[in-house]
Design a protein around this motif. Structure first.
Motif, PDB file in Angstrom:
ATOM      1  N   MET A 137      52.611  39.255  95.779  1.00  0.00           N
ATOM      2  CA  MET A 137      52.528  40.088  94.594  1.00  0.00           C
ATOM      3  C   MET A 137      52.919  39.254  93.373  1.00  0.00           C
ATOM      4  N   ASP A 138      52.042  39.228  92.390  1.00  0.00           N
ATOM      5  CA  ASP A 138      52.353  38.538  91.141  1.00  0.00           C
ATOM      6  C   ASP A 138      53.273  39.415  90.304  1.00  0.00           C
ATOM      7  N   LEU A 139      54.316  38.821  89.756  1.00  0.00           N
ATOM      8  CA  LEU A 139      55.268  39.582  88.941  1.00  0.00           C
ATOM      9  C   LEU A 139      54.939  39.545  87.457  1.00  0.00           C
ATOM     10  N   GLU A 140      54.033  38.670  87.063  1.00  0.00           N
ATOM     11  CA  GLU A 140      53.613  38.588  85.667  1.00  0.00           C
ATOM     12  C   GLU A 140      52.143  38.201  85.620  1.00  0.00           C
ATOM     13  N   LYS A 141      51.465  38.715  84.603  1.00  0.00           N
ATOM     14  CA  LYS A 141      50.043  38.406  84.451  1.00  0.00           C
ATOM     15  C   LYS A 141      49.695  38.393  82.968  1.00  0.00           C
ATOM     16  N   THR A 142      48.946  37.383  82.567  1.00  0.00           N
ATOM     17  CA  THR A 142      48.403  37.343  81.213  1.00  0.00           C
ATOM     18  C   THR A 142      46.908  37.585  81.315  1.00  0.00           C
ATOM     19  N   ILE A 143      46.439  38.578  80.591  1.00  0.00           N
ATOM     20  CA  ILE A 143      45.031  38.933  80.590  1.00  0.00           C
ATOM     21  C   ILE A 143      44.423  38.471  79.270  1.00  0.00           C
ATOM     22  N   LYS A 144      43.469  37.562  79.351  1.00  0.00           N
ATOM     23  CA  LYS A 144      42.724  37.146  78.159  1.00  0.00           C
ATOM     24  C   LYS A 144      41.673  38.226  77.924  1.00  0.00           C
ATOM     25  N   LEU A 145      41.749  38.892  76.794  1.00  0.00           N
ATOM     26  CA  LEU A 145      40.861  40.016  76.529  1.00  0.00           C
ATOM     27  C   LEU A 145      39.421  39.557  76.340  1.00  0.00           C
ATOM     28  N   ARG A 146      38.523  40.249  77.015  1.00  0.00           N
ATOM     29  CA  ARG A 146      37.099  39.956  76.901  1.00  0.00           C
ATOM     30  C   ARG A 146      36.608  40.278  75.493  1.00  0.00           C
ATOM     31  N   LYS A 147      37.204  41.322  74.919  1.00  0.00           N
ATOM     32  CA  LYS A 147      36.873  41.747  73.555  1.00  0.00           C
ATOM     33  C   LYS A 147      38.188  41.899  72.791  1.00  0.00           C
ATOM     34  N   PRO A 148      38.587  40.876  72.035  1.00  0.00           N
ATOM     35  CA  PRO A 148      39.845  40.980  71.281  1.00  0.00           C
ATOM     36  C   PRO A 148      39.857  42.213  70.383  1.00  0.00           C
ATOM     37  N   VAL A 149      41.049  42.721  70.149  1.00  0.00           N
ATOM     38  CA  VAL A 149      41.247  43.915  69.334  1.00  0.00           C
ATOM     39  C   VAL A 149      41.932  43.499  68.033  1.00  0.00           C
ATOM     40  N   THR A 150      41.416  43.990  66.910  1.00  0.00           N
ATOM     41  CA  THR A 150      42.013  43.701  65.611  1.00  0.00           C
ATOM     42  C   THR A 150      42.536  44.993  65.007  1.00  0.00           C
ATOM     43  N   ILE A 151      43.800  44.964  64.608  1.00  0.00           N
ATOM     44  CA  ILE A 151      44.429  46.099  63.939  1.00  0.00           C
ATOM     45  C   ILE A 151      45.214  45.543  62.761  1.00  0.00           C
ATOM     46  N   ALA A 152      44.917  46.050  61.566  1.00  0.00           N
ATOM     47  CA  ALA A 152      45.609  45.628  60.342  1.00  0.00           C
ATOM     48  C   ALA A 152      45.636  44.104  60.220  1.00  0.00           C
ATOM     49  N   GLU A 153      44.483  43.501  60.426  1.00  0.00           N
ATOM     50  CA  GLU A 153      44.305  42.056  60.318  1.00  0.00           C
ATOM     51  C   GLU A 153      45.050  41.239  61.387  1.00  0.00           C
ATOM     52  N   GLN A 154      45.689  41.908  62.341  1.00  0.00           N
ATOM     53  CA  GLN A 154      46.338  41.241  63.471  1.00  0.00           C
ATOM     54  C   GLN A 154      45.352  41.255  64.639  1.00  0.00           C
ATOM     55  N   VAL A 155      45.049  40.082  65.165  1.00  0.00           N
ATOM     56  CA  VAL A 155      44.125  39.980  66.292  1.00  0.00           C
ATOM     57  C   VAL A 155      44.927  39.863  67.583  1.00  0.00           C
ATOM     58  N   TYR A 156      44.616  40.730  68.531  1.00  0.00           N
ATOM     59  CA  TYR A 156      45.224  40.701  69.861  1.00  0.00           C
ATOM     60  C   TYR A 156      44.155  40.188  70.815  1.00  0.00           C
ATOM     61  N   ASP A 157      44.372  38.977  71.361  1.00  0.00           N
ATOM     62  CA  ASP A 157      43.370  38.406  72.251  1.00  0.00           C
ATOM     63  C   ASP A 157      43.853  38.267  73.689  1.00  0.00           C
ATOM     64  N   GLN A 158      45.100  38.667  73.930  1.00  0.00           N
ATOM     65  CA  GLN A 158      45.620  38.664  75.295  1.00  0.00           C
ATOM     66  C   GLN A 158      46.758  39.669  75.425  1.00  0.00           C
ATOM     67  N   LEU A 159      46.984  40.081  76.661  1.00  0.00           N
ATOM     68  CA  LEU A 159      48.120  40.943  77.004  1.00  0.00           C
ATOM     69  C   LEU A 159      48.937  40.238  78.058  1.00  0.00           C
ATOM     70  N   THR A 160      50.244  40.230  77.889  1.00  0.00           N
ATOM     71  CA  THR A 160      51.123  39.680  78.909  1.00  0.00           C
ATOM     72  C   THR A 160      51.869  40.848  79.545  1.00  0.00           C
ATOM     73  N   LEU A 161      51.668  40.995  80.842  1.00  0.00           N
ATOM     74  CA  LEU A 161      52.235  42.116  81.590  1.00  0.00           C
ATOM     75  C   LEU A 161      53.236  41.618  82.612  1.00  0.00           C
TER      76      LEU A 161
END
Length: 93
Positions: free
Chosen positions: A1-25
């Motif tokens: 079982m992996d305890l951490e995962k970084t997901i590179k977003l296929r479609k980055p999300v932009t909110i208020a000029e901040q770009v989110y291109d990955q999630l670290t879980l």
């Protein structure tokens, strides 16, 4: 079982000029699960949990493409923190 995962977003999300291109879980804490469960329904619980664990605004998770959302949800489900179909929290000990 992996305890951490970084997901590179296929479609980055932009909110208020901040770009989110990955999630670290990582494994959610009891407090994150409790707060996420307050959403009341399955989809809302999962959105809240991903946002809390990834430390991003809820609006980012709401704008994820289906594949990125599923990948994040599948990762968190391995900890039995939340049933993705009902939003029920696990009573696992």
């Amino acid at each position: 079982m992996d305890l951490e995962k970084t997901i590179k977003l296929r479609k980055p999300v932009t909110i208020a000029e901040q770009v989110y291109d990955q999630l670290t879980l990582e494994e959610p804490t009891a407090g994150q699960i409790e707060k996420a469960s307050a959403a009341g329904n399955g989809m809302g619980v999962v959105i809240n949990l991903i946002a809390a664990v990834a430390k991003v605004p809820r609006a980012v998770v709401e704008r994820l493409c289906q594949r990125d959302f599923k990948e994040a949800g599948d990762f968190l489900q391995q900890f039995n923190a939340v049933d993705l179909t009902t939003g029920e929290t696990s009573s696992q000990s």
